[in-house]
Design an enzyme around this catalytic site. Structure first.
Site, PDB file in Angstrom:
ATOM      1  N   ASP A 116       0.755  -1.120  -0.061  1.00  0.00           N
ATOM      2  CA  ASP A 116      -0.094   0.187  -0.030  1.00  0.00           C
ATOM      3  C   ASP A 116       0.758   1.364  -0.062  1.00  0.00           C
ATOM      4  OD1 ASP A 116      -1.915  -1.825   0.040  1.00  0.00           O
ATOM      5  OD2 ASP A 116      -2.816  -1.140   2.016  1.00  0.00           O
ATOM      6  N   LYS A 161      -6.654  -4.751  -3.378  1.00  0.00           N
ATOM      7  CA  LYS A 161      -7.007  -5.497  -2.096  1.00  0.00           C
ATOM      8  C   LYS A 161      -8.277  -4.736  -1.447  1.00  0.00           C
ATOM      9  CE  LYS A 161      -3.427  -4.464   1.237  1.00  0.00           C
ATOM     10  NZ  LYS A 161      -4.213  -3.564   2.118  1.00  0.00           N
ATOM     11  N   CYS A 171      -2.164  -2.491   7.709  1.00  0.00           N
ATOM     12  CA  CYS A 171      -2.302  -3.535   6.511  1.00  0.00           C
ATOM     13  C   CYS A 171      -1.076  -4.514   6.622  1.00  0.00           C
ATOM     14  CB  CYS A 171      -2.308  -2.635   5.398  1.00  0.00           C
ATOM     15  SG  CYS A 171      -4.024  -2.125   5.152  1.00  0.00           S
TER      16      CYS A 171
HETATM   17  C1  C5J Z   1      -3.069   0.419   5.666  1.00  0.00           C
HETATM   18  C2  C5J Z   1      -4.986   1.545   6.627  1.00  0.00           C
HETATM   19  N1  C5J Z   1      -2.642   0.343   4.521  1.00  0.00           N
HETATM   20  N2  C5J Z   1      -4.205   1.917   7.521  1.00  0.00           N
HETATM   21  N3  C5J Z   1      -4.519   0.834   5.601  1.00  0.00           N
HETATM   22  O1  C5J Z   1      -2.386   0.046   6.639  1.00  0.00           O
HETATM   23  O2  C5J Z   1      -6.161   1.868   6.617  1.00  0.00           O
END
Ligand code: C5J
Length: 230
Positions: free
Chosen positions: A25, A130, A163
């Protein structure tokens, strides 16, 4: 023979084959102003600290012809894959699907959903969209890993306790040997990052290992440069 990579709680057995890099991400939604992370009230600039380390790992995996998988968290434009509980949670300035400065918040294909330019994938490198926090939930990541014979994962990206940690736990339950790179993962909350690193490697590595980028790079060089030279 696996090469021991200096790690906690003990050396990580770097395999001769079957290693992949996972980058979670590193998308504008979390790292740039105007995205999902910003809408939730976070200081998104904090996450930029890891870009050089993630880029160094990306370059090394490319050099040694090892697979790289990047993920992006995002939803279909009709939000049919976004549970109302996720959209409604919190009191953010903008909700998932709302129009924002980088397009609709956390929607696949919008400008904010793109990977930051510093870590842009090369043609042929796999991006896994995702809908959840874990990269295995409702994705074809596991099919890709199986098809390529991957058994060991070097894990990087954001955010450490959301994540990244969810993905690492999912991978651990599926039998993957996971190494979280300490200075190539970041959180909006330094104390949550630290706690996650400690949770992962506690109890003899109950979720896996942690190591520095430098340790990963030097052991990769020792293990794989000869293979590439042949
Ligand atoms: C991730 C989130 N990528 N913090 N998403 O950690 O909502």
């Amino acid at each position: 023979m696996p090469t021991p990579l200096p790690a906690q709680p003990y050396p990580y057995p770097l395999p001769p084959t079957g290693l992949a890099l996972i980058i979670i991400d590193m998308q504008r939604d979390f790292i740039e102003p105007g995205g999902f992370g910003d809408a939730l009230g976070n200081d998104v600039g904090l996450l930029r600290a890891i870009i050089p380390q993630v880029r160094a790992l990306q370059d090394a995996f490319r050099r040694y012809n090892l697979p790289i998988f990047q993920t992006v968290e995002g939803h279909l434009p009709d939000l049919s894959d976004c549970p109302p509980s996720k959209r409604d949670r919190g009191h953010g300035a903008l909700k998932i699907g709302d129009p924002g400065p980088m397009g609709r918040i956390l929607v696949l294909g919008e400008p904010g959903n793109g990977i930051i330019p510093e870590l842009a994938p090369l043609p042929g490198e796999v991006i896994i969209p995702k809908p959840g926090k874990g990269a295995f939930y409702a994705t074809d990541l596991e099919a890709h890993l199986k098809a390529q014979g991957v058994t060991h994962l070097v894990i990087t990206g954001v955010t450490t306790e959301v994540c990244v940690q969810t993905t690492m736990r999912e991978a651990n339950d599926r039998g993957y040997e996971c190494l979280l790179v300490e200075d190539a993962t970041e959180s909006y909350f330094p104390e949550f990052k630290q706690a996650t690193l400690e949770m992962v490697r506690a109890q003899g590595g109950i979720i896996g290992w942690t190591a520095s980028t430098e340790a990963v790079l030097s052991t990769l060089a020792a293990q794989y440069s000869a293979q590439v030279a042949v």
